[in-house]
Design an enzyme around this catalytic site. Structure first.
Site, PDB file in Angstrom:
ATOM      1  N   TYR A  65       0.661  -1.242  -0.073  1.00 14.31           N
ATOM      2  CA  TYR A  65       0.020  -0.064  -0.131  1.00 14.31           C
ATOM      3  C   TYR A  65       0.835   1.164   0.049  1.00 14.31           C
ATOM      4  CZ  TYR A  65      -4.412  -2.420  -0.341  1.00 14.31           C
ATOM      5  OH  TYR A  65      -5.538  -3.138  -0.583  1.00 14.31           O
ATOM      6  N   ASP A  82      -7.907   6.400  -5.188  1.00 17.50           N
ATOM      7  CA  ASP A  82      -6.771   7.685  -5.759  1.00 17.50           C
ATOM      8  C   ASP A  82      -7.062   8.879  -5.238  1.00 17.50           C
ATOM      9  OD1 ASP A  82      -8.396   8.369  -7.784  1.00 17.50           O
ATOM     10  OD2 ASP A  82      -7.577   6.941  -9.023  1.00 17.50           O
ATOM     11  N   HIS A 126     -14.894   2.473  -1.863  1.00 19.73           N
ATOM     12  CA  HIS A 126     -13.820   1.404  -1.556  1.00 19.73           C
ATOM     13  C   HIS A 126     -12.919   2.378  -0.616  1.00 19.73           C
ATOM     14  CE1 HIS A 126     -14.856  -1.488  -5.155  1.00 19.73           C
ATOM     15  NE2 HIS A 126     -15.626  -1.437  -4.102  1.00 19.73           N
ATOM     16  N   CYS A 161     -10.039   1.646  17.582  1.00 22.54           N
ATOM     17  CA  CYS A 161     -10.111   1.892  19.014  1.00 22.54           C
ATOM     18  C   CYS A 161     -11.012   2.973  19.423  1.00 22.54           C
ATOM     19  CB  CYS A 161      -8.734   1.900  19.629  1.00 22.54           C
ATOM     20  SG  CYS A 161      -7.847   3.260  18.916  1.00 22.54           S
ATOM     21  N   ASN A 189     -15.853   3.176 -22.211  1.00 25.29           N
ATOM     22  CA  ASN A 189     -14.753   2.082 -21.903  1.00 25.29           C
ATOM     23  C   ASN A 189     -14.062   1.713 -23.327  1.00 25.29           C
ATOM     24  OD1 ASN A 189     -13.679  -0.515 -20.984  1.00 25.29           O
ATOM     25  ND2 ASN A 189     -14.933  -0.386 -19.418  1.00 25.29           N
ATOM     26  N   ALA A 229     -11.168   7.106 -21.593  1.00 29.51           N
ATOM     27  CA  ALA A 229     -11.937   8.043 -20.870  1.00 29.51           C
ATOM     28  C   ALA A 229     -11.431   9.721 -21.115  1.00 29.51           C
ATOM     29  CB  ALA A 229     -12.148   7.995 -19.217  1.00 29.51           C
TER      30      ALA A 229
HETATM   31  P1  OAD Z   1     -10.924  -3.347 -13.358  1.00 32.44           P
HETATM   32  O1  OAD Z   1      -9.434  -3.429 -13.576  1.00 32.44           O
HETATM   33  O2  OAD Z   1     -11.580  -4.502 -12.970  1.00 32.44           O
HETATM   34  O3  OAD Z   1     -11.297  -2.437 -14.942  1.00 32.44           O
HETATM   35  C1  OAD Z   1     -10.886  -1.718 -15.457  1.00 32.44           C
HETATM   36  C2  OAD Z   1     -11.927  -1.125 -16.657  1.00 32.44           C
HETATM   37  O4  OAD Z   1     -11.265  -0.087 -17.159  1.00 32.44           O
HETATM   38  C3  OAD Z   1     -11.673  -2.224 -17.818  1.00 32.44           C
HETATM   39  O5  OAD Z   1     -13.099  -2.511 -18.070  1.00 32.44           O
HETATM   40  C4  OAD Z   1     -10.994  -1.450 -18.909  1.00 32.44           C
HETATM   41  O6  OAD Z   1     -11.283  -1.935 -20.085  1.00 32.44           O
HETATM   42  C5  OAD Z   1     -11.315  -0.133 -18.671  1.00 32.44           C
HETATM   43  N1  OAD Z   1     -10.016   0.990 -19.106  1.00 32.44           N
HETATM   44  C6  OAD Z   1      -8.902   0.652 -19.260  1.00 32.44           C
HETATM   45  N2  OAD Z   1      -8.431   1.769 -19.765  1.00 32.44           N
HETATM   46  C7  OAD Z   1      -9.472   2.829 -19.836  1.00 32.44           C
HETATM   47  C8  OAD Z   1      -9.386   4.188 -20.197  1.00 32.44           C
HETATM   48  N3  OAD Z   1      -8.338   4.803 -20.538  1.00 32.44           N
HETATM   49  N4  OAD Z   1     -10.564   4.724 -20.035  1.00 32.44           N
HETATM   50  C9  OAD Z   1     -11.848   4.008 -19.613  1.00 32.44           C
HETATM   51  N5  OAD Z   1     -11.836   2.817 -19.228  1.00 32.44           N
HETATM   52  C10 OAD Z   1     -10.448   2.183 -19.186  1.00 32.44           C
HETATM   53  O7  OAD Z   1     -11.148  -2.149 -12.348  1.00 32.44           O
HETATM   54  P2  OAD Z   1     -12.388  -1.771 -11.502  1.00 32.44           P
HETATM   55  O8  OAD Z   1     -13.598  -2.368 -12.192  1.00 32.44           O
HETATM   56  O9  OAD Z   1     -12.342  -0.384 -11.242  1.00 32.44           O
HETATM   57  O10 OAD Z   1     -11.385  -2.938  -5.347  1.00 32.44           O
HETATM   58  O11 OAD Z   1     -12.305  -2.759 -10.203  1.00 32.44           O
HETATM   59  C11 OAD Z   1     -12.945  -2.779  -9.283  1.00 32.44           C
HETATM   60  C12 OAD Z   1     -12.320  -3.071  -7.848  1.00 32.44           C
HETATM   61  O12 OAD Z   1     -11.487  -4.287  -8.226  1.00 32.44           O
HETATM   62  C13 OAD Z   1     -11.380  -2.207  -7.386  1.00 32.44           C
HETATM   63  O13 OAD Z   1     -12.250  -1.042  -6.861  1.00 32.44           O
HETATM   64  C14 OAD Z   1     -10.555  -2.804  -6.338  1.00 32.44           C
HETATM   65  C15 OAD Z   1     -10.215  -3.886  -7.433  1.00 32.44           C
HETATM   66  O14 OAD Z   1      -9.900  -5.342  -6.626  1.00 32.44           O
HETATM   67  C16 OAD Z   1     -11.013  -3.181  -4.140  1.00 32.44           C
HETATM   68  O15 OAD Z   1      -9.679  -2.660  -4.166  1.00 32.44           O
HETATM   69  C17 OAD Z   1     -11.842  -3.502  -3.171  1.00 32.44           C
END
Ligand code: OAD
Length: 261
Positions: free
Chosen positions: A70, A107, A122, A134, A222, A240
């Site tokens: 982290y 972020d 998250h 605590c 996406n 995006a």
């Molecule tokens: P993912 O990594 O699962 O998905 C990322 C998405 O962004 C994919 O559908 C890509 O196609 C898309 N992508 C890539 N480049 C892009 C761009 N330039 N513009 C727009 N889209 C783009 O990420 P999340 O869905 O956010 O949770 O993941 C969900 C959760 O899984 C996160 O919050 C995290 C992770 O484990 C926790 O840590 C609890």
């Protein structure tokens, strides 16, 4: 491929909306240099095992490993800046009646860009808390006020339990206030703009489904269709940082047409 008619249809729906919800995921921050999770080769979970790094049991087993991971991610995020996608959402907020960002990202870049109403589902990687909560849930600790390094999880100054990032790990509940508000917004919104999420992590993945069932227009941005494709009305294909500024142009063009009519 992204087409002008699709952009115009999306812009019209957004312009007419009383409430726009944006549901964002890791993809929106990719152009800020922050890796996504599930993309082949480049995604964090393609290289690291979430079971070893993002669960309460991983932290109990090996707190220093989780801490170091982290700290690495926090440094990455600290060096990053919002990109044109984040900025376009700030611009969109200024052009609609109300816009709320529901983000899975930790972020903090939406707020840094200037979005004023952001629900962090998250948590936030820039914030830390006592792992024993605590002094109530959460017991936030300002890391700048205690001695720490990159390799060892430090102790809570109040109770001595270890300090951890204030993010949601697998198997943990989402912050209750954030979750309830996100589902309320999903039920009330007229448009849900889903940006850069694979749509596989629950409960966030249910937000577009909830919005669609309540009658909202669901727009996805996406480079590839995601798991939410079955509930998407308008798919705007591309990164995006490119598509959202084009959507702002289309919003302006719609406004000009409406004023001229
Ligand atoms: P993912 O990594 O699962 O998905 C990322 C998405 O962004 C994919 O559908 C890509 O196609 C898309 N992508 C890539 N480049 C892009 C761009 N330039 N513009 C727009 N889209 C783009 O990420 P999340 O869905 O956010 O949770 O993941 C969900 C959760 O899984 C996160 O919050 C995290 C992770 O484990 C926790 O840590 C609890």
């Amino acid at each position: 491929m992204l087409s002008t008619p699709e952009l115009n249809t999306a812009a019209e729906a957004i312009s007419r909306a009383r409430l726009v919800a944006v549901s964002s995921g890791a993809g929106i921050s990719k152009e800020s240099g922050i890796p996504t999770f599930r993309e082949a080769q480049t995604g964090l979970w393609a290289r690291y095992d979430p079971e070893q790094l993002a669960t309460p049991s991983a932290f109990s087993r090996n707190p220093d490993l989780v801490w170091a991971w982290y700290m690495f991610r926090r440094d990455l995020v600290a060096q990053s800046q919002p990109n044109p996608g984040h900025h376009a959402l700030v611009e969109m907020e200024a052009r609609v009646s109300k816009l709320v960002v529901l983000t899975q990202n930790v972020d903090g870049l939406h707020r840094i860009a200037g979005s004023t109403d952001v629900v962090e589902l998250h948590g936030n990687l820039r914030r830390f808390k006592c792992s024993g909560d605590c002094r109530g849930s959460p017991t936030i600790i300002d890391l700048d006020t205690i001695e720490h390094d990159q390799e060892h999880a430090p102790a809570c100054p109040h109770c001595g339990a270890l300090i951890r990032p204030d993010v949601v790990w697998y198997g943990e509940m989402l912050p209750p206030g954030a979750l309830e508000r996100a589902f309320d917004i999903a039920k009330q919104c007229d448009v849900m703009l889903v940006v850069g999420t694979s749509g596989v992590v629950q409960p966030a993945a249910s937000l577009p489904v909830e919005a669609r069932h309540a009658g909202a227009t669901v727009i996805e941005v996406n480079p590839m269709p995601s798991q939410i494709a079955p509930v998407v009305d308008i798919f705007l294909q591309g990164p995006a940082g490119q598509v959202l500024p084009l959507l702002i142009d289309a919003l302006q063009a719609f406004r000009n047409r409406s004023l001229g009519a």
